[in-house]
Scaffold this motif. Sequence first.
Motif, PDB file in Angstrom:
ATOM      1  N   LEU A 119       0.843  -1.185   0.000  1.00 51.76           N
ATOM      2  CA  LEU A 119       0.000   0.000   0.000  1.00 51.76           C
ATOM      3  C   LEU A 119       0.882   1.241   0.000  1.00 51.76           C
ATOM      4  O   LEU A 119       1.851   1.342   0.763  1.00 51.76           O
ATOM      5  N   LEU A 120       0.529   2.188  -0.857  1.00 49.89           N
ATOM      6  CA  LEU A 120       1.304   3.415  -1.041  1.00 49.89           C
ATOM      7  C   LEU A 120       0.417   4.597  -0.674  1.00 49.89           C
ATOM      8  O   LEU A 120      -0.539   4.914  -1.388  1.00 49.89           O
ATOM      9  N   PHE A 121       0.718   5.250   0.462  1.00 51.43           N
ATOM     10  CA  PHE A 121      -0.113   6.326   0.978  1.00 51.43           C
ATOM     11  C   PHE A 121       0.404   7.687   0.527  1.00 51.43           C
ATOM     12  O   PHE A 121       1.619   7.915   0.477  1.00 51.43           O
ATOM     13  N   GLY A 122      -0.503   8.587   0.225  1.00 50.66           N
ATOM     14  CA  GLY A 122      -0.143   9.949  -0.139  1.00 50.66           C
ATOM     15  C   GLY A 122      -1.234  10.567  -0.990  1.00 50.66           C
ATOM     16  O   GLY A 122      -1.942   9.865  -1.723  1.00 50.66           O
ATOM     17  N   ARG A 123      -1.401  11.896  -0.886  1.00 51.02           N
ATOM     18  CA  ARG A 123      -2.421  12.567  -1.684  1.00 51.02           C
ATOM     19  C   ARG A 123      -2.080  12.440  -3.169  1.00 51.02           C
ATOM     20  O   ARG A 123      -0.975  12.750  -3.603  1.00 51.02           O
TER      21      ARG A 123
ATOM     22  N   ASP B  61     -12.279   0.975  -0.973  1.00 52.13           N
ATOM     23  CA  ASP B  61     -12.298   2.397  -0.650  1.00 52.13           C
ATOM     24  C   ASP B  61     -10.857   2.873  -0.540  1.00 52.13           C
ATOM     25  O   ASP B  61     -10.144   2.530   0.405  1.00 52.13           O
ATOM     26  N   TYR B  62     -10.427   3.673  -1.511  1.00 52.09           N
ATOM     27  CA  TYR B  62      -9.047   4.151  -1.550  1.00 52.09           C
ATOM     28  C   TYR B  62      -8.895   5.494  -0.826  1.00 52.09           C
ATOM     29  O   TYR B  62      -7.848   6.107  -0.889  1.00 52.09           O
ATOM     30  N   ARG B  63      -9.964   5.924  -0.188  1.00 60.98           N
ATOM     31  CA  ARG B  63      -9.976   7.188   0.573  1.00 60.98           C
ATOM     32  C   ARG B  63      -9.662   8.385  -0.313  1.00 60.98           C
ATOM     33  O   ARG B  63      -9.022   9.339   0.122  1.00 60.98           O
ATOM     34  N   ILE B  64     -10.098   8.297  -1.534  1.00 62.94           N
ATOM     35  CA  ILE B  64      -9.915   9.405  -2.470  1.00 62.94           C
ATOM     36  C   ILE B  64     -10.635  10.639  -1.927  1.00 62.94           C
ATOM     37  O   ILE B  64     -11.775  10.558  -1.469  1.00 62.94           O
TER      38      ILE B  64
ATOM     39  N   GLU C 276      -5.311   8.777   1.816  1.00 61.72           N
ATOM     40  CA  GLU C 276      -5.514   8.211   0.479  1.00 61.72           C
ATOM     41  C   GLU C 276      -4.366   7.261   0.163  1.00 61.72           C
ATOM     42  O   GLU C 276      -3.215   7.515   0.520  1.00 61.72           O
ATOM     43  N   TYR C 277      -4.686   6.156  -0.501  1.00 67.25           N
ATOM     44  CA  TYR C 277      -3.629   5.195  -0.819  1.00 67.25           C
ATOM     45  C   TYR C 277      -3.882   4.523  -2.160  1.00 67.25           C
ATOM     46  O   TYR C 277      -4.996   4.546  -2.698  1.00 67.25           O
TER      47      TYR C 277
END
Length: 463
Positions: A105-109, A430-433, A438-439
């Motif tokens: 998993l790669l987190f960041g806006r 749900d990618y938290r877009i 967000e990820y």
Amino acid sequence: MTVKEYLASKKEALIEDLRTLVEIDSVRTPAKPDMPFGEGGAKALAAAKTLLAAHGYAAKNYENYAVEADLGASPSLMLLAHLDVVPVGDGWTKPPFALTREGDLLFGRGSTDDKGPAVACIYAMDACRALYGEPKTGVRLVLGSGEETGSEDMEHYFSLRPTLEYTLSPDAEYPLINIEKGRFAPLFTKTAANEGAPRMVRFAGGVTQNIVPGKASAEVEGLSPEEVRPFAEAAEKDLGVRFTLTGIPGGCGILCMGATAHASTPEKGVNAQTALIKLLLTLPLAENETVETLRALSILFPHGVTDGSPIGFDMRDHSGALTLNFGVMSFENGAFACGADMRCPVCADGLDLAAMFAAAVGRYGFVPAGDTRHTKAHCVPAESPLVKACLAEYERCTGQKGECVAIGGGTYVHEIEGGVAFGVEFPGRDYRIHGADEYADLDEMLLTAEMYAGVIRRLCYGE
């Protein structure tokens, strides 16, 4: 070597390229000379141009609206992604403008919306070039910088550059979106006398038409919180909202809390605005034009009804049913200002929605205000070679059934003839877009690149 094997060998390089883009705060800020979307957007485009050059593409920056790079000559297929992002907001547990890796998993806006997909497009092109050579017809990658604030980037870019036969954007969901409903978002006003007591003196509902208002407030003169409370308690049970009452000089303040949702799916929300109107109509207010207007609004936009039927807009076809969100309402000093948002099926394209709406609300004395244009639906036939190629690759790579989907929202290709949205969000995730943390999923990014490479091979290499 297969495309899958090629992409697997580039996994770490892909992560570092994504890191380069995620580390740039590309939220739109006020324009500066030669920077239409502010410094962040310009910086993101400059970084993308450098990145593309490192991959061997001759990229061109179009006045800091978009960057373009081609694989091969005479391009027929455009890959369209964007590098701007929405504001950070609250609730992050990881730095928004740094790429944080936890397993795959790669987190960041922007990791999923839409910098990660932009990088996946680059690697799809790389894979085709490395494994198949030059295409018979070229592939053009376009990276914009203004999608999140209305796609002004593409308006300008396409004033300078041609559209292509096919356009594919990784800025939505799988399997594939080929139909996007139209939008009609009218504003309307009315003035009303407000004599007598008790009376409503102020109302504040939603702030934007394309969101179901999750909060609304009103002030009533001549009734105390104690007098309003029994009506509020009874209404809460019926309306699915919560009321909070406070004392104000000479009256009662009422706050209604519902649940927000996007206007394309208003049935998923609980409209605090329409619920508060319904409560006000149960109070012993003096009969006057203001109360008559509230009653009219409750008839035109009943609480819990989102299909447009009360105003004669109930319509449905293969693209789905019309949805209506009564999203904005304010009242003060005798002036009502209201706004609705309708997502309209393809069959509405031939109708004069402005005239229909003016007639419906005009019966109660409302007057349309502002822009009443109807954005028509976007529809690409399921028989399109692009649609067929995308769905074939989706089924081949995922083992899942590929099918066309119609949505009420709009994507980056809404104004582009022949354009479809293909990915990158997989069903059920749900990618938290647009939210905190967000990820992107690394394996899914590689899968997206593999599918895009397959589409390129089918359409541009003739295989």
